[in-house]
Scaffold this motif. Structure first.
Motif, PDB file in Angstrom:
ATOM      1  N   PRO A 168       1.416  -3.287 -15.403  1.00 24.10           N
ATOM      2  CA  PRO A 168       2.268  -2.090 -15.423  1.00 24.10           C
ATOM      3  C   PRO A 168       2.341  -1.464 -14.050  1.00 24.10           C
ATOM      4  O   PRO A 168       1.572  -1.838 -13.171  1.00 24.10           O
ATOM      5  N   HIS A 169       3.232  -0.492 -13.865  1.00 26.19           N
ATOM      6  CA  HIS A 169       3.422   0.107 -12.537  1.00 26.19           C
ATOM      7  C   HIS A 169       2.304   1.089 -12.247  1.00 26.19           C
ATOM      8  O   HIS A 169       2.326   2.227 -12.658  1.00 26.19           O
ATOM      9  N   THR A 170       1.308   0.603 -11.558  1.00 27.02           N
ATOM     10  CA  THR A 170       0.120   1.404 -11.284  1.00 27.02           C
ATOM     11  C   THR A 170      -0.328   1.193  -9.861  1.00 27.02           C
ATOM     12  O   THR A 170       0.090   0.258  -9.183  1.00 27.02           O
ATOM     13  N   VAL A 171      -1.196   2.079  -9.400  1.00 31.47           N
ATOM     14  CA  VAL A 171      -1.975   1.804  -8.204  1.00 31.47           C
ATOM     15  C   VAL A 171      -3.290   1.215  -8.697  1.00 31.47           C
ATOM     16  O   VAL A 171      -3.784   1.595  -9.750  1.00 31.47           O
ATOM     17  N   LYS A 172      -3.852   0.256  -7.979  1.00 31.58           N
ATOM     18  CA  LYS A 172      -4.953  -0.558  -8.486  1.00 31.58           C
ATOM     19  C   LYS A 172      -6.174   0.280  -8.830  1.00 31.58           C
ATOM     20  O   LYS A 172      -6.371   1.365  -8.292  1.00 31.58           O
ATOM     21  N   PRO A 173      -7.047  -0.232  -9.720  1.00 27.21           N
ATOM     22  CA  PRO A 173      -8.150   0.553 -10.270  1.00 27.21           C
ATOM     23  C   PRO A 173      -9.114   1.113  -9.239  1.00 27.21           C
ATOM     24  O   PRO A 173      -9.836   2.050  -9.536  1.00 27.21           O
ATOM     25  N   CYS A 174      -9.136   0.548  -8.028  1.00 21.59           N
ATOM     26  CA  CYS A 174     -10.058   1.099  -7.029  1.00 21.59           C
ATOM     27  C   CYS A 174      -9.807   2.586  -6.824  1.00 21.59           C
ATOM     28  O   CYS A 174     -10.725   3.353  -6.563  1.00 21.59           O
ATOM     29  N   LEU A 175      -8.574   3.014  -6.972  1.00 19.10           N
ATOM     30  CA  LEU A 175      -8.249   4.426  -6.770  1.00 19.10           C
ATOM     31  C   LEU A 175      -8.853   5.290  -7.874  1.00 19.10           C
ATOM     32  O   LEU A 175      -9.367   6.368  -7.618  1.00 19.10           O
ATOM     33  N   ALA A 176      -8.775   4.804  -9.131  1.00 18.55           N
ATOM     34  CA  ALA A 176      -9.373   5.560 -10.227  1.00 18.55           C
ATOM     35  C   ALA A 176     -10.875   5.704 -10.022  1.00 18.55           C
ATOM     36  O   ALA A 176     -11.462   6.761 -10.265  1.00 18.55           O
ATOM     37  N   THR A 177     -11.520   4.606  -9.543  1.00 19.68           N
ATOM     38  CA  THR A 177     -12.956   4.664  -9.254  1.00 19.68           C
ATOM     39  C   THR A 177     -13.230   5.685  -8.160  1.00 19.68           C
ATOM     40  O   THR A 177     -14.170   6.476  -8.241  1.00 19.68           O
ATOM     41  N   ALA A 178     -12.368   5.667  -7.139  1.00 23.47           N
ATOM     42  CA  ALA A 178     -12.554   6.609  -6.030  1.00 23.47           C
ATOM     43  C   ALA A 178     -12.415   8.049  -6.506  1.00 23.47           C
ATOM     44  O   ALA A 178     -13.202   8.920  -6.119  1.00 23.47           O
ATOM     45  N   MET A 179     -11.435   8.324  -7.378  1.00 23.16           N
ATOM     46  CA  MET A 179     -11.238   9.677  -7.868  1.00 23.16           C
ATOM     47  C   MET A 179     -12.430  10.148  -8.707  1.00 23.16           C
ATOM     48  O   MET A 179     -12.815  11.308  -8.658  1.00 23.16           O
ATOM     49  N   THR A 180     -13.005   9.214  -9.479  1.00 20.55           N
ATOM     50  CA  THR A 180     -14.193   9.579 -10.259  1.00 20.55           C
ATOM     51  C   THR A 180     -15.314  10.004  -9.322  1.00 20.55           C
ATOM     52  O   THR A 180     -16.035  10.982  -9.576  1.00 20.55           O
ATOM     53  N   TRP A 181     -15.453   9.284  -8.230  1.00 28.12           N
ATOM     54  CA  TRP A 181     -16.484   9.604  -7.243  1.00 28.12           C
ATOM     55  C   TRP A 181     -16.221  10.986  -6.626  1.00 28.12           C
ATOM     56  O   TRP A 181     -17.129  11.795  -6.449  1.00 28.12           O
ATOM     57  N   VAL A 187      11.938   8.474  -6.283  1.00 26.04           N
ATOM     58  CA  VAL A 187      10.706   8.673  -7.048  1.00 26.04           C
ATOM     59  C   VAL A 187       9.528   8.403  -6.117  1.00 26.04           C
ATOM     60  O   VAL A 187       9.404   7.311  -5.566  1.00 26.04           O
ATOM     61  N   GLU A 188       8.683   9.412  -5.947  1.00 21.54           N
ATOM     62  CA  GLU A 188       7.603   9.350  -4.965  1.00 21.54           C
ATOM     63  C   GLU A 188       6.234   9.278  -5.635  1.00 21.54           C
ATOM     64  O   GLU A 188       6.061   9.719  -6.782  1.00 21.54           O
ATOM     65  N   VAL A 189       5.265   8.738  -4.885  1.00 20.77           N
ATOM     66  CA  VAL A 189       3.872   8.791  -5.325  1.00 20.77           C
ATOM     67  C   VAL A 189       3.430  10.251  -5.249  1.00 20.77           C
ATOM     68  O   VAL A 189       3.527  10.879  -4.195  1.00 20.77           O
ATOM     69  N   ALA A 190       2.957  10.782  -6.353  1.00 19.45           N
ATOM     70  CA  ALA A 190       2.703  12.218  -6.424  1.00 19.45           C
ATOM     71  C   ALA A 190       1.254  12.602  -6.203  1.00 19.45           C
ATOM     72  O   ALA A 190       0.967  13.673  -5.667  1.00 19.45           O
ATOM     73  N   LYS A 191       0.308  11.737  -6.622  1.00 16.94           N
ATOM     74  CA  LYS A 191      -1.075  12.207  -6.700  1.00 16.94           C
ATOM     75  C   LYS A 191      -1.989  11.651  -5.625  1.00 16.94           C
ATOM     76  O   LYS A 191      -2.714  12.401  -4.975  1.00 16.94           O
ATOM     77  N   ALA A 192      -2.017  10.330  -5.471  1.00 17.58           N
ATOM     78  CA  ALA A 192      -3.015   9.744  -4.578  1.00 17.58           C
ATOM     79  C   ALA A 192      -2.559   8.372  -4.109  1.00 17.58           C
ATOM     80  O   ALA A 192      -1.739   7.728  -4.762  1.00 17.58           O
ATOM     81  N   PRO A 193      -3.068   7.895  -2.967  1.00 16.60           N
ATOM     82  CA  PRO A 193      -2.664   6.588  -2.440  1.00 16.60           C
ATOM     83  C   PRO A 193      -3.310   5.431  -3.200  1.00 16.60           C
ATOM     84  O   PRO A 193      -4.247   5.610  -3.962  1.00 16.60           O
ATOM     85  N   GLY A 194      -2.766   4.228  -2.982  1.00 19.41           N
ATOM     86  CA  GLY A 194      -3.325   3.041  -3.621  1.00 19.41           C
ATOM     87  C   GLY A 194      -2.434   1.841  -3.434  1.00 19.41           C
ATOM     88  O   GLY A 194      -1.374   1.906  -2.809  1.00 19.41           O
ATOM     89  N   SER A 195      -2.859   0.710  -3.985  1.00 17.47           N
ATOM     90  CA  SER A 195      -2.125  -0.545  -3.893  1.00 17.47           C
ATOM     91  C   SER A 195      -1.214  -0.689  -5.104  1.00 17.47           C
ATOM     92  O   SER A 195      -1.630  -0.449  -6.236  1.00 17.47           O
ATOM     93  N   TRP A 231       0.850  -1.190   0.000  1.00 17.12           N
ATOM     94  CA  TRP A 231       0.000   0.000   0.000  1.00 17.12           C
ATOM     95  C   TRP A 231       0.890   1.245   0.000  1.00 17.12           C
ATOM     96  O   TRP A 231       1.810   1.369   0.803  1.00 17.12           O
ATOM     97  N   LEU A 232       0.626   2.175  -0.935  1.00 20.48           N
ATOM     98  CA  LEU A 232       1.429   3.393  -1.074  1.00 20.48           C
ATOM     99  C   LEU A 232       0.598   4.616  -0.745  1.00 20.48           C
ATOM    100  O   LEU A 232      -0.532   4.750  -1.224  1.00 20.48           O
ATOM    101  N   ASN A 233       1.161   5.496   0.047  1.00 20.01           N
ATOM    102  CA  ASN A 233       0.547   6.792   0.318  1.00 20.01           C
ATOM    103  C   ASN A 233       1.278   7.875  -0.470  1.00 20.01           C
ATOM    104  O   ASN A 233       2.401   7.677  -0.950  1.00 20.01           O
ATOM    105  N   VAL A 234       0.644   9.027  -0.604  1.00 25.54           N
ATOM    106  CA  VAL A 234       1.287  10.148  -1.283  1.00 25.54           C
ATOM    107  C   VAL A 234       2.587  10.504  -0.556  1.00 25.54           C
ATOM    108  O   VAL A 234       2.607  10.649   0.667  1.00 25.54           O
ATOM    109  N   GLY A 235       3.662  10.602  -1.313  1.00 27.11           N
ATOM    110  CA  GLY A 235       4.961  10.906  -0.727  1.00 27.11           C
ATOM    111  C   GLY A 235       5.820   9.695  -0.486  1.00 27.11           C
ATOM    112  O   GLY A 235       7.024   9.820  -0.236  1.00 27.11           O
ATOM    113  N   ASP A 236       5.253   8.476  -0.575  1.00 28.36           N
ATOM    114  CA  ASP A 236       6.042   7.264  -0.395  1.00 28.36           C
ATOM    115  C   ASP A 236       6.982   7.067  -1.589  1.00 28.36           C
ATOM    116  O   ASP A 236       6.619   7.322  -2.743  1.00 28.36           O
TER     117      ASP A 236
END
Length: 813
Positions: free
Chosen positions: A739-752, A726-734, A707-712
């Motif tokens: 590819p090197h991503t945070v899992k889609p739950c975060l994209a769903t959360a941002m849409t909300w 190299v830090e996480v810049a925008k939002a937390p996630g798994s 699990w990554l938080n912003v700034g990790d």
């Protein structure tokens, strides 16, 4: 250096050597005549008629400028020395300023990292032999501190403009130099080699000083376990610095504040400078970085030329320098300079060098004191700061020392001591401590101060510098140049002076405000102006950690433009560029005989601008020639745009005119408004992790599922000769590695969250009111909404996983 599009008449600026003043000095017709007149020892006479400049960037520019200036004044012929400049295809394609100098020969080496070229001793030696040069000038960085270079050049009877290999090895190695400092009684801070000294403190003229291997090994730590033992043995404690002796420029150095981080940081240092010995040193909190400029001839005469304060640093790299270091008392500065001279004489030093100290100002119950840090056996980047208060030209002095001139025969030195210019008397036994002038220097880099000084590559469209008697600058790039990925991030250096620190500071602020740099990459010019208005800087109340703490506090450079102006002007520039593109494409199709429907000639464009996680959905319509209507959330504003012949835009918004430029890449829009670069992202997918650095990936720091938080920190990368986390810049996630991503739950959360934002903004409000509402939402509600949304998504994923696992369990039963 390009100033107002033309080469400036440097002779009107009396800042880099007394040779610029109009004295009655003799003119010499040949190099042999000059040397015969100034060098009595026939064996030390060495005419230099062909010189290899084995460096690039501002170092190469500085060498050529000062050497040609010296030649012009002394011989009225700046072509008396023929310059052979090492270069690469990267340098040629970037149109480096040093390569634009007249009457030079180019010696091309392979492109890529400096191991292929400027730091490669084999390459330098190959060119030196091929072009039959008399001497090599390596400047700073690259191979300038590699003792193999002067040693191998000497084997071929080629002079090295710098110290001999023996002195370079003894003092260039941070471990050996600290042992030597302890041997001659210079105070040192607690470190892994505390108390280690050499048996003899005497040296005969011409002898070399070599620190025995067993002493060097005693001072080093081979692995992190030995390091932990050394902490206890020498009472070093935390915080401490883990240093690679062959590191520099922020590479191979880490500040460790707790034992839990020691192992990982030790391994990072070992990886960055592979094969280098590593030592530990107590971190002196609240210290200033003060250094002494040394000059030494080939006759073992050594002088010190004032002091410099280089405490404004980020990532252990200097940003602002001052001379002299008035934070320290005169008697402490005198003691520093005397220690530096004693150290240099002990090892038989030659040419220019710098002794660096950590200085602790006096505090309650404690007197001021200082500790030896290191000796740099080369010319320092910031040497013109000293020139500003002494009126000498240090590179020109280096050149004359290499030709065999003793210090007391060099005119700049004689003027410094107020001696007759053409006299023959020895220099007085005097330590130059105080001066009636104060100088400040500011480094100009292609770094983004709003993003932890991240370096960038890109193009240069214009550099316009307002030089004066007390302000000058030089740059490695000019109009039409570019900064490539293997270049140094510093491409310019500015110097100002006055009769007081305040006067020099005010001149610097004014100079920074009035200079123009238009480029596709950000610079820290506006940040420097803000920094110099900080009360701590004005009151001279900072230390070496001050700027890093300021950066960690996310203190960004002040933008002189409101967000409403930025969006309106940027949208108009992008819209104008789109209209031009549409009509040019249509004309090209007609020229090729293709028929396209007239509705392709649209003058209405809809696009999003993404800035700091804010999405601005815009509609841009050309309503008349040179006029655009910008529509955002039902609000309208009219903006005038004129496209100029040089590709720039003159934009009028609310009767104010802005000079703009535009560059579009695959990932972003870059709009320059006056001197400020505003970058808008095209892709707002916060689930994708992207490195902002151009360069080499060194290491992944996380595992799948973490699990990554912003700034990790999730990786380390090397860019422009520096190593970055190299830090996480925008939002937390798994974290997922492919590819090197945070899992889609975060994209769903941002849409909300974005849906919530739209309901928060009042559609009938004015544009300025809507900006205020958006800012209020992000300041008060955004984080809470995002956490709620992510937790809801995580619950749903956990429920799906539990259901899936239950099905598997039931099938097994």
């Amino acid at each position: 250096m390009v100033v107002n599009g033309q080469k400036p008449d440097i002779r009107t600026i009396v800042v880099s050597g007394n040779s610029l003043t109009n004295d009655a000095a003799d003119q010499y017709e040949s190099m042999e005549q000059f040397i015969h007149s100034h060098v009595a020892d026939i064996e030390k006479r060495r005419p230099i008629k062909r010189l290899l400049v084995a460096t690039n960037g501002i170092a190469a520019m500085r060498c050529l400028m000062t050497a040609k200036k010296f030649l012009h004044h002394t011989f009225r012929n700046d072509n008396l020395i023929h310059f052979v400049c090492m270069t690469t295809e990267d340098e040629i394609q970037s149109m480096s300023e040093s390569l634009r100098m007249p009457n030079i020969t180019l010696a091309e080496s392979p492109s890529g990292t400096n191991k292929n070229n400027f730091a490669n001793v084999d390459e330098i030696l190959k060119h030196a032999i091929k072009y039959e040069v008399d001497a090599v000038w390596a400047g700073w960085g690259h191979a300038s501190e590699n003792p193999d270079l002067p040693r191998r050049l000497n084997d071929h009877n080629i002079a090295f403009i710098g110290p001999p290999a023996s002195a370079m090895f003894s003092l260039g190695d941070k471990i050996a130099s600290t042992i030597i400092a302890q041997t001659v009684g210079v105070p040192t801070v607690a470190w892994s080699g505390s108390g280690i000294t050499m048996e003899s403190i005497e040296r005969s003229r011409g002898d070399f000083v070599v620190v025995p291997e067993d002493l060097l090994e005693q001072a080093c730590v081979a692995n992190y376990k030995e390091g932990l033992e050394a902490l206890k043995t020498h009472n070093i404690g935390f915080p401490l610095m883990i240093k690679a002796s062959e590191g520099g420029g922020g590479k191979g150095i880490r500040k460790c504040t707790k034992v839990e981080d020691f192992k990982s940081m030790f391994e990072e240092v070992a990886q960055e400078v592979q094969g280098s010995p590593i030592f530990l040193m107590k971190c002196v909190d609240g210290a200033r970085h003060i250094e002494v400029q040394l000059l030494a001839d080939r006759y073992e005469n050594v002088i010190s030329v004032y002091t410099r304060d280089c405490s404004i640093q980020r990532r252990c790299q200097k940003i602002i320098e001052e001379a002299p270091a008035i934070i320290a008392s005169s008697h402490i500065r005198k003691s520093m300079q005397e220690d530096a001279v004693r150290l240099a004489k002990y090892v038989g030093y030659e040419s220019a060098g710098t002794v660096e100290y950590l200085y602790l100002p006096a505090s309650e119950g404690q007197e001021e004191h200082y500790y030896f840090l290191e000796l740099n056996p080369r010319l320092q980047v910031e040497h013109p700061t000293t020139e500003m208060v002494s009126n000498i030209s240090i590179p020109a002095i280096q050149l004359q020392i290499a030709m065999g001139l003793p210090l007391h025969k060099i005119k700049d030195i004689r003027k410094l001591y107020d001696l007759p210019i053409d006299g023959d008397s020895e220099l007085p036994d005097e330590v130059l401590v105080d001066t009636k002038l104060h100088a400040i220097a500011a480094r100009i880099t292609c770094e983004n101060p709003d993003d932890s000084f991240r370096p960038s590559t890109g193009k240069v469209y214009e550099i316009n510098f307002p030089s004066s008697q007390d302000a000058w600058a030089y740059f490695s790039v000019g109009r039409g140049s570019s900064v490539h990925q293997f270049a140094d991030s510093q491409f310019g250096h500015i110097f100002t002076r006055g009769t007081s620190r305040t006067e020099a500071m005010n001149t610097m602020c004014s100079t920074l405000k009035h200079m123009t740099i238009r480029s596709s990459f950000p610079t820290q010019v506006n940040y420097l102006v803000d920094l110099m208005h900080d009360a701590d800087f004005i009151n001279n109340a900072f230390n070496t950690q001050w700027l890093d703490k300021r950066i960690a506090m996310k203190i960004k450079q002040k933008c002189s433009l409101s967000m409403s102006v930025i969006i309106a002007v940027s949208a108009a520039v992008i819209g104008s560029s789109r209209v031009t593109g549409v009509f040019e494409s249509f004309e090209e199709s007609i020229d090729r005989g293709q028929v396209r429907p007239p509705n392709d000639l649209t003058e209405t464009f809809i696009f999003d601008l993404v800035k700091d996680l804010n999405i601005y959905s815009l509609k841009v319509v050309r309503s008349a020639e040179n006029t655009f209507v910008i529509i955002l959330n039902g609000s309208k504003v009219t903006v005038g745009v004129k496209e100029l012949q040089n590709g720039e835009f003159m934009v009028t918004h609310c009767e104010i005119v802005y000079r703009c430029a535009f560059e579009e890449t695959k990932e972003a829009y870059k709009v320059t408004v006056n001197n400020e670069i505003i970058t808008f992202e095209k892709d707002n997918d916060v689930s994708v992790l992207k490195s902002p650095y151009t360069g080499k990936l060194l290491q992944w720091k996380k595992e799948d599922g973490d699990w990554l938080n912003v700034g990790d920190v999730y990786a380390t990368a090397e860019s422009m000769k520096m190593v970055f986390q190299v830090e996480v810049a925008k939002a937390p996630g798994s974290y997922s590695s492919a590819p090197h991503t945070v899992k889609p739950c975060l994209a769903t959360a941002m849409t909300w969250v974005e849906t919530n934002l739209r309901s928060y903004v009042q559609p009938n409000s004015s544009m300025d009111e809507q900006y205020t509402q958006i800012e209020q939402y992000y300041e008060t509600q955004f984080v809470d909404d995002l956490v709620i949304a992510i937790n809801e998504d995580r619950k749903r994923y956990e429920q799906q996983l539990n259901t899936f696992m239950n099905k598997i369990s039931s099938k097994r039963r």
